[in-house]
Motif scaffolding. Structure first.
Motif, PDB file in Angstrom:
ATOM      1  N   TRP A 158     -22.080 -51.568  18.114  1.00 48.02           N
ATOM      2  CA  TRP A 158     -21.984 -52.402  19.312  1.00 48.02           C
ATOM      3  C   TRP A 158     -20.834 -51.981  20.214  1.00 48.02           C
ATOM      4  CZ3 TRP A 158     -17.428 -54.948  20.119  1.00 48.02           C
ATOM      5  CH2 TRP A 158     -16.568 -55.041  19.019  1.00 48.02           C
ATOM      6  N   ASN A 159     -19.705 -51.539  19.625  1.00 50.29           N
ATOM      7  CA  ASN A 159     -18.530 -51.240  20.435  1.00 50.29           C
ATOM      8  C   ASN A 159     -18.668 -49.944  21.235  1.00 50.29           C
ATOM      9  OD1 ASN A 159     -18.280 -50.277  17.586  1.00 50.29           O
ATOM     10  ND2 ASN A 159     -16.525 -49.175  18.409  1.00 50.29           N
ATOM     11  N   LYS A 160     -19.748 -49.191  21.025  1.00 49.88           N
ATOM     12  CA  LYS A 160     -19.967 -47.973  21.810  1.00 49.88           C
ATOM     13  C   LYS A 160     -20.571 -48.279  23.181  1.00 49.88           C
ATOM     14  CE  LYS A 160     -18.445 -45.562  18.405  1.00 49.88           C
ATOM     15  NZ  LYS A 160     -17.063 -45.032  18.461  1.00 49.88           N
ATOM     16  N   ASN A 161     -21.041 -49.509  23.349  1.00 51.94           N
ATOM     17  CA  ASN A 161     -21.518 -49.965  24.664  1.00 51.94           C
ATOM     18  C   ASN A 161     -22.655 -49.089  25.200  1.00 51.94           C
ATOM     19  OD1 ASN A 161     -21.501 -51.738  26.781  1.00 51.94           O
ATOM     20  ND2 ASN A 161     -19.511 -51.141  27.593  1.00 51.94           N
ATOM     21  N   LEU A 162     -23.610 -48.791  24.358  1.00 46.25           N
ATOM     22  CA  LEU A 162     -24.713 -47.904  24.739  1.00 46.25           C
ATOM     23  C   LEU A 162     -25.551 -48.419  25.910  1.00 46.25           C
ATOM     24  CD1 LEU A 162     -25.944 -46.543  21.294  1.00 46.25           C
ATOM     25  CD2 LEU A 162     -25.001 -45.217  23.186  1.00 46.25           C
ATOM     26  N   PRO A 163     -25.861 -49.707  26.001  1.00 48.19           N
ATOM     27  CA  PRO A 163     -26.659 -50.155  27.158  1.00 48.19           C
ATOM     28  C   PRO A 163     -25.995 -49.829  28.497  1.00 48.19           C
ATOM     29  CG  PRO A 163     -26.678 -51.830  25.454  1.00 48.19           C
ATOM     30  CD  PRO A 163     -25.680 -50.804  25.022  1.00 48.19           C
ATOM     31  N   ASN A 164     -24.677 -50.029  28.595  1.00 48.32           N
ATOM     32  CA  ASN A 164     -23.986 -49.715  29.846  1.00 48.32           C
ATOM     33  C   ASN A 164     -23.921 -48.211  30.085  1.00 48.32           C
ATOM     34  OD1 ASN A 164     -23.508 -52.247  30.841  1.00 48.32           O
ATOM     35  ND2 ASN A 164     -21.473 -52.445  29.956  1.00 48.32           N
ATOM     36  N   ILE A 165     -23.809 -47.443  29.003  1.00 42.20           N
ATOM     37  CA  ILE A 165     -23.846 -45.984  29.145  1.00 42.20           C
ATOM     38  C   ILE A 165     -25.198 -45.566  29.720  1.00 42.20           C
ATOM     39  CG2 ILE A 165     -23.919 -43.811  27.849  1.00 42.20           C
ATOM     40  CD1 ILE A 165     -21.787 -44.959  26.009  1.00 42.20           C
ATOM     41  N   ALA A 166     -26.278 -46.167  29.199  1.00 47.43           N
ATOM     42  CA  ALA A 166     -27.615 -45.830  29.699  1.00 47.43           C
ATOM     43  C   ALA A 166     -27.752 -46.196  31.178  1.00 47.43           C
ATOM     44  CB  ALA A 166     -28.671 -46.559  28.868  1.00 47.43           C
ATOM     45  N   ARG A 167     -27.221 -47.351  31.572  1.00 49.19           N
ATOM     46  CA  ARG A 167     -27.296 -47.758  32.973  1.00 49.19           C
ATOM     47  C   ARG A 167     -26.528 -46.777  33.864  1.00 49.19           C
ATOM     48  NH1 ARG A 167     -25.937 -52.796  30.400  1.00 49.19           N
ATOM     49  NH2 ARG A 167     -27.839 -54.013  30.021  1.00 49.19           N
TER      50      ARG A 167
ATOM     51  N   LEU B 218     -26.069 -53.573  15.507  1.00 46.81           N
ATOM     52  CA  LEU B 218     -26.892 -52.551  16.155  1.00 46.81           C
ATOM     53  C   LEU B 218     -27.782 -53.137  17.252  1.00 46.81           C
ATOM     54  CD1 LEU B 218     -27.973 -50.408  13.061  1.00 46.81           C
ATOM     55  CD2 LEU B 218     -26.114 -49.983  14.667  1.00 46.81           C
ATOM     56  N   ALA B 219     -27.574 -54.403  17.588  1.00 44.81           N
ATOM     57  CA  ALA B 219     -28.383 -55.026  18.640  1.00 44.81           C
ATOM     58  C   ALA B 219     -28.272 -54.277  19.973  1.00 44.81           C
ATOM     59  CB  ALA B 219     -27.978 -56.483  18.803  1.00 44.81           C
ATOM     60  N   PRO B 220     -27.080 -53.837  20.391  1.00 42.00           N
ATOM     61  CA  PRO B 220     -27.006 -53.063  21.641  1.00 42.00           C
ATOM     62  C   PRO B 220     -27.776 -51.740  21.561  1.00 42.00           C
ATOM     63  CG  PRO B 220     -24.851 -53.926  21.074  1.00 42.00           C
ATOM     64  CD  PRO B 220     -25.738 -54.142  19.887  1.00 42.00           C
ATOM     65  N   TYR B 221     -27.812 -51.148  20.362  1.00 42.55           N
ATOM     66  CA  TYR B 221     -28.577 -49.907  20.190  1.00 42.55           C
ATOM     67  C   TYR B 221     -30.072 -50.187  20.361  1.00 42.55           C
ATOM     68  CZ  TYR B 221     -30.612 -45.815  17.870  1.00 42.55           C
ATOM     69  OH  TYR B 221     -31.364 -44.700  17.574  1.00 42.55           O
ATOM     70  N   LYS B 222     -30.510 -51.351  19.837  1.00 47.17           N
ATOM     71  CA  LYS B 222     -31.921 -51.741  20.016  1.00 47.17           C
ATOM     72  C   LYS B 222     -32.222 -51.935  21.490  1.00 47.17           C
ATOM     73  CE  LYS B 222     -35.253 -55.208  18.407  1.00 47.17           C
ATOM     74  NZ  LYS B 222     -35.420 -56.449  17.618  1.00 47.17           N
ATOM     75  N   GLU B 223     -31.296 -52.546  22.230  1.00 44.76           N
ATOM     76  CA  GLU B 223     -31.478 -52.714  23.677  1.00 44.76           C
ATOM     77  C   GLU B 223     -31.493 -51.355  24.363  1.00 44.76           C
ATOM     78  OE1 GLU B 223     -29.028 -54.548  27.528  1.00 44.76           O
ATOM     79  OE2 GLU B 223     -28.432 -55.092  25.476  1.00 44.76           O
ATOM     80  N   PHE B 224     -30.647 -50.456  23.919  1.00 41.28           N
ATOM     81  CA  PHE B 224     -30.579 -49.109  24.473  1.00 41.28           C
ATOM     82  C   PHE B 224     -31.908 -48.371  24.299  1.00 41.28           C
ATOM     83  CE2 PHE B 224     -29.928 -44.634  23.231  1.00 41.28           C
ATOM     84  CZ  PHE B 224     -29.433 -44.099  24.406  1.00 41.28           C
TER      85      PHE B 224
END
Length: 222
Positions: free
Chosen positions: A173-182, A214-220
């Motif tokens: 979660w702390n890698k902030n993947l959804p914002n990276i994708a945006r 891993l919820a943010p990864y699922k969103e990613f």
């Protein structure tokens, strides 16, 4: 013997650690400083007139050093994410005791080293470092990352544009993947995501379905 800069190196018996945080930082020191420093596997090898660098800090484990053993002592703290987001890191009574001891043991260091300006601000805000210096030393690409198993080597067979972004990290979660994708979409830039977790995407997707970290990864992925 002349006094020297000594870096505690606990990675000798752990080959995987040479590819991870403290291990990579140690390798960076070897490449940059060469014979001007020496590495010790045990604190008993440190002399009273040396400068000692401890390359890791684990807030919820018992502190490694609780007193002055040499002329100058420096501690490398990569980040204080567990203190910044305590709800993600339930630590229990033992963890609170060790955190208390770790904070108290910071008094034996003459200064600190960290890897980013954000981490430096967090350290100064959340830890009792007082007016002692928190030096900024960002990591860079090191030779150990150029071996045959490194993603940059494995990607030689891929057809990539001249310029592209490369992400080499985990998916917590702390890698902030959804914002990276945006940000990638907004910049309209190609990006390569490297790492075992991306290679084994099906297994990671299955873990993401039940693991809140891993919820943010699922969103990613969505």
């Amino acid at each position: 013997m002349q006094p020297s800069i000594v870096v505690l190196d606990p990675t000798g018996n752990d080959t995987l650690s040479s590819y991870r945080g403290p291990g990579r930082y140690l390798q960076m020191m070897r490449e940059a400083l060469g014979d001007t420093i020496r590495f010790a596997s045990d604190l008993s090898e440190v002399r009273a007139d040396d400068t000692l660098i401890i390359p890791f800090w684990f807030p919820f484990q018992r502190p490694l050093l609780t007193r002055k053993i040499c002329k100058r002592q420096l501690l490398i703290i990569f980040d204080v994410i567990p203190l910044n987001y305590p709800s993600h890191f339930p630590i229990g009574i033992k963890g609170y005791i060790n955190l208390f001891l770790n904070k108290r043991s910071l008094s034996v260091y003459d200064g600190f080293i960290t890897i980013s300006e954000h981490a430096r601000r967090d350290i100064q805000r959340l830890l009792p470092v007082g007016n002692r210096p928190v030096h900024l030393l960002p990591p860079y690409t090191i030779d150990v990352l150029k071996g045959p198993r490194h993603p940059a080597v494995l990607m030689r067979d891929l057809i990539l544009p001249k310029k592209y972004l490369l992400y080499v990290a985990d998916v917590n979660w702390n890698k902030n993947l959804p914002n990276i994708a945006r940000a990638i979409k907004q910049a309209d830039a190609p990006c390569v995501f490297a790492g075992k977790v991306f290679e084994e995407q099906k297994q990671a997707e299955a873990r993401a379905a039940t693991n809140p970290w891993l919820a943010p990864y699922k969103e990613f992925l969505g």
